[in-house]
Design a protein around this motif. Structure first.
Motif, short mmCIF file in Angstrom:
data_model
loop_
_atom_site.label_atom_id
_atom_site.label_comp_id
_atom_site.label_asym_id
_atom_site.label_seq_id
_atom_site.Cartn_x
_atom_site.Cartn_y
_atom_site.Cartn_z
N LYS A 5 0.84 -1.19 0.00
CA LYS A 5 0.00 0.00 0.00
C LYS A 5 0.88 1.24 0.00
O LYS A 5 1.95 1.26 0.62
CB LYS A 5 -0.92 0.00 1.21
CG LYS A 5 -1.92 -1.14 1.15
CD LYS A 5 -2.94 -1.05 2.24
CE LYS A 5 -3.91 -2.21 2.08
NZ LYS A 5 -5.03 -2.09 2.96
N PHE A 6 0.39 2.29 -0.67
CA PHE A 6 1.15 3.52 -0.79
C PHE A 6 0.37 4.69 -0.22
O PHE A 6 -0.86 4.68 -0.16
CB PHE A 6 1.47 3.81 -2.26
CG PHE A 6 2.42 2.83 -2.87
CD1 PHE A 6 3.79 3.02 -2.75
CD2 PHE A 6 1.96 1.71 -3.54
CE1 PHE A 6 4.68 2.12 -3.31
CE2 PHE A 6 2.84 0.80 -4.10
CZ PHE A 6 4.20 1.01 -3.98
N SER A 7 1.12 5.72 0.18
CA SER A 7 0.55 6.97 0.66
C SER A 7 1.24 8.12 -0.05
O SER A 7 2.41 8.02 -0.43
CB SER A 7 0.77 7.14 2.16
OG SER A 7 0.03 6.22 2.90
N ALA A 8 0.51 9.20 -0.19
CA ALA A 8 1.11 10.45 -0.66
C ALA A 8 1.36 11.29 0.58
O ALA A 8 0.49 11.43 1.43
CB ALA A 8 0.17 11.17 -1.61
N VAL A 12 5.64 10.08 -2.79
CA VAL A 12 4.86 8.85 -2.81
C VAL A 12 5.68 7.82 -2.07
O VAL A 12 6.85 7.57 -2.42
CB VAL A 12 4.56 8.39 -4.25
CG1 VAL A 12 3.89 7.02 -4.24
CG2 VAL A 12 3.67 9.40 -4.95
N LEU A 69 -3.32 6.24 -1.16
CA LEU A 69 -3.41 6.18 -2.62
C LEU A 69 -4.09 4.88 -3.02
O LEU A 69 -3.69 3.81 -2.57
CB LEU A 69 -2.02 6.26 -3.26
CG LEU A 69 -1.28 7.58 -3.06
CD1 LEU A 69 0.11 7.48 -3.68
CD2 LEU A 69 -2.05 8.73 -3.67
N HIS A 92 -4.73 4.07 -6.49
CA HIS A 92 -4.13 3.64 -7.75
C HIS A 92 -2.85 4.44 -7.96
O HIS A 92 -2.78 5.61 -7.63
CB HIS A 92 -5.10 3.87 -8.92
CG HIS A 92 -6.43 3.25 -8.69
ND1 HIS A 92 -6.65 1.90 -8.78
CD2 HIS A 92 -7.62 3.80 -8.36
CE1 HIS A 92 -7.92 1.63 -8.52
NE2 HIS A 92 -8.53 2.78 -8.25
N LEU A 93 -1.87 3.77 -8.56
CA LEU A 93 -0.57 4.41 -8.74
C LEU A 93 0.07 3.90 -10.01
O LEU A 93 0.08 2.69 -10.27
CB LEU A 93 0.32 4.08 -7.52
CG LEU A 93 1.75 4.61 -7.52
CD1 LEU A 93 1.75 6.13 -7.50
CD2 LEU A 93 2.50 4.07 -6.32
N ILE A 118 5.68 4.72 -10.95
CA ILE A 118 6.71 4.68 -9.93
C ILE A 118 7.85 3.78 -10.40
O ILE A 118 7.62 2.73 -11.00
CB ILE A 118 6.16 4.23 -8.56
CG1 ILE A 118 7.19 4.47 -7.46
CG2 ILE A 118 5.69 2.80 -8.60
CD1 ILE A 118 6.64 4.35 -6.06
#
Length: 117
Positions: free
Chosen positions: A2-5, A61, A94, A96-97, A100
């Motif tokens: 999982k990603f965060s901005a 990100v 986030l 969708h990404l 990267i």
């Protein structure tokens, strides 16, 4: 994964210190934008001219767990006495990404493995 901005709005004079803190913890790319803020306090004036101060907006990100560590590190820079803040830092999840760099994903995966040990 999982990603965060992470977004940090910091005084221009603290920009490099915040970048260094984030990079030290594993942040890869950081987008830096120039900003100008309007606070709820009266603006400083000098011979009738107002001065708002320059700010930098740092955008990153990050892997979700890493984003919290970096948020706390930046908070220490902008709020050293735990009372008066000279900026703000926050994260957003986030869904969708795209775009990267795969090498950065590998670094995030290594960070996750290291933190679980």
């Amino acid at each position: 994964m999982k990603f965060s901005a992470l977004a940090a709005i910091v005084p221009e004079d603290l920009e490099q210190e915040c970048i260094d803190a984030a990079r030290e913890l594993g942040a890869g790319g950081i987008t830096v934008l120039a900003g100008r803020g309007i606070s709820n306090t009266a603006r400083k004036t000098f011979f009738g001219l107002t001065y708002d101060g320059s700010q930098s907006v740092l955008l990153m990100v990050l892997e979700k767990g890493l984003s919290l560590e970096i948020l706390k590190a930046i908070q220490k820079v902008i709020m050293p006495d735990n009372r008066d803040s000279s900026g703000i830092v926050f994260t957003l999840p986030l869904e969708h990404l795209g775009g990267i760099d795969f090498s950065q994903v590998e670094k995030f995966e290594q960070h996750l493995k290291d933190s679980q040990e």
